[in-house]
Scaffold this motif. Structure first.
Motif, short mmCIF file in Angstrom:
data_model
loop_
_atom_site.label_atom_id
_atom_site.label_comp_id
_atom_site.label_asym_id
_atom_site.label_seq_id
_atom_site.Cartn_x
_atom_site.Cartn_y
_atom_site.Cartn_z
N ALA A 257 -32.94 -35.07 -74.65
CA ALA A 257 -33.39 -35.18 -73.26
C ALA A 257 -32.69 -34.15 -72.38
CB ALA A 257 -33.14 -36.58 -72.73
N GLY A 258 -31.41 -33.97 -72.56
CA GLY A 258 -30.68 -32.96 -71.80
C GLY A 258 -31.13 -31.55 -72.13
N GLY A 259 -31.42 -31.32 -73.40
CA GLY A 259 -31.90 -30.00 -73.82
C GLY A 259 -33.27 -29.67 -73.23
N LEU A 260 -34.07 -30.67 -72.95
CA LEU A 260 -35.38 -30.44 -72.32
C LEU A 260 -35.29 -30.41 -70.80
CD1 LEU A 260 -37.57 -32.79 -74.54
CD2 LEU A 260 -37.43 -30.30 -74.65
N LEU A 261 -34.44 -31.26 -70.22
CA LEU A 261 -34.37 -31.38 -68.78
C LEU A 261 -33.60 -30.23 -68.11
CD1 LEU A 261 -35.11 -33.16 -66.39
CD2 LEU A 261 -32.95 -34.37 -66.72
N ILE A 262 -32.53 -29.78 -68.71
CA ILE A 262 -31.71 -28.74 -68.10
C ILE A 262 -32.50 -27.44 -67.90
CG2 ILE A 262 -29.70 -27.25 -68.48
CD1 ILE A 262 -28.25 -29.77 -69.47
N PRO A 263 -33.26 -26.93 -68.87
CA PRO A 263 -34.05 -25.71 -68.61
C PRO A 263 -35.08 -25.89 -67.50
CG PRO A 263 -33.89 -26.09 -70.96
CD PRO A 263 -33.32 -27.30 -70.28
N VAL A 264 -35.67 -27.07 -67.40
CA VAL A 264 -36.64 -27.32 -66.33
C VAL A 264 -35.95 -27.27 -64.97
CG1 VAL A 264 -38.18 -29.06 -65.34
CG2 VAL A 264 -38.23 -28.61 -67.80
N LEU A 265 -34.79 -27.89 -64.86
CA LEU A 265 -34.04 -27.88 -63.60
C LEU A 265 -33.58 -26.47 -63.23
CD1 LEU A 265 -31.91 -31.13 -63.95
CD2 LEU A 265 -33.92 -30.77 -62.52
N VAL A 266 -33.12 -25.71 -64.20
CA VAL A 266 -32.68 -24.33 -63.93
C VAL A 266 -33.87 -23.48 -63.50
CG1 VAL A 266 -31.77 -22.24 -65.02
CG2 VAL A 266 -30.64 -24.43 -65.39
#
Length: 136
Positions: A30-39
């Motif tokens: 989940a973090g690996g998918l969410l962090i690029p979207v937020l950046v």
């Protein structure tokens, strides 16, 4: 090799601290998918707001009892297009006590100074320029 049974103390600790309901690997995914979207969202917001078409700042202002006389400096890359700037006066408690939409006519210079007068319903202590936009 066979597992040895848990001691009474280990059983008590296992009951007190059960395994997590969501496995650690799921959090990493989940973090690996969410962090690029937020950046990506942060970069889009930063770049879309970084190059504004028209910017303005307060050059000078003078406060009277029921009005503020000010001179604002407006900068725009294409001076042949008209613009408007929202200019507002604030009281000592940061309440907006007056505002106008100042027209900026087309000119030949990229940096212009515009005189504005804002009528206030209470004594102002500061003035600021809000958003400036190109008039279509």
């Amino acid at each position: 090799m066979s597992e040895q049974p848990l001691t009474e103390a280990e059983q008590r600790i296992a009951r007190r601290y059960p395994p997590p309901r969501i496995p650690r690997a799921a959090w990493w995914i989940a973090g690996g998918l969410l962090i690029p979207v937020l950046v990506a969202g942060w970069l889009w917001i930063a770049t879309s707001q970084a190059n504004r078409a028209v910017t303005a700042s307060v050059h000078t202002f003078e406060i009277a009892d029921d009005r503020v006389d000010a001179v604002i400096t407006v900068q725009r890359p294409d001076p042949s297009r008209a613009a408007t700037c929202e200019v507002f006066a604030q009281a000592v408690n940061f309440e907006r006590v007056g505002e106008i939409s100042a027209p900026v006519p087309p000119s030949t210079r990229t940096s212009d100074t515009i005189a504005v007068t804002i009528q206030t319903y209470r004594r102002a202590t500061a003035i600021d320029v809000g958003d400036c936009t190109i008039v279509d």
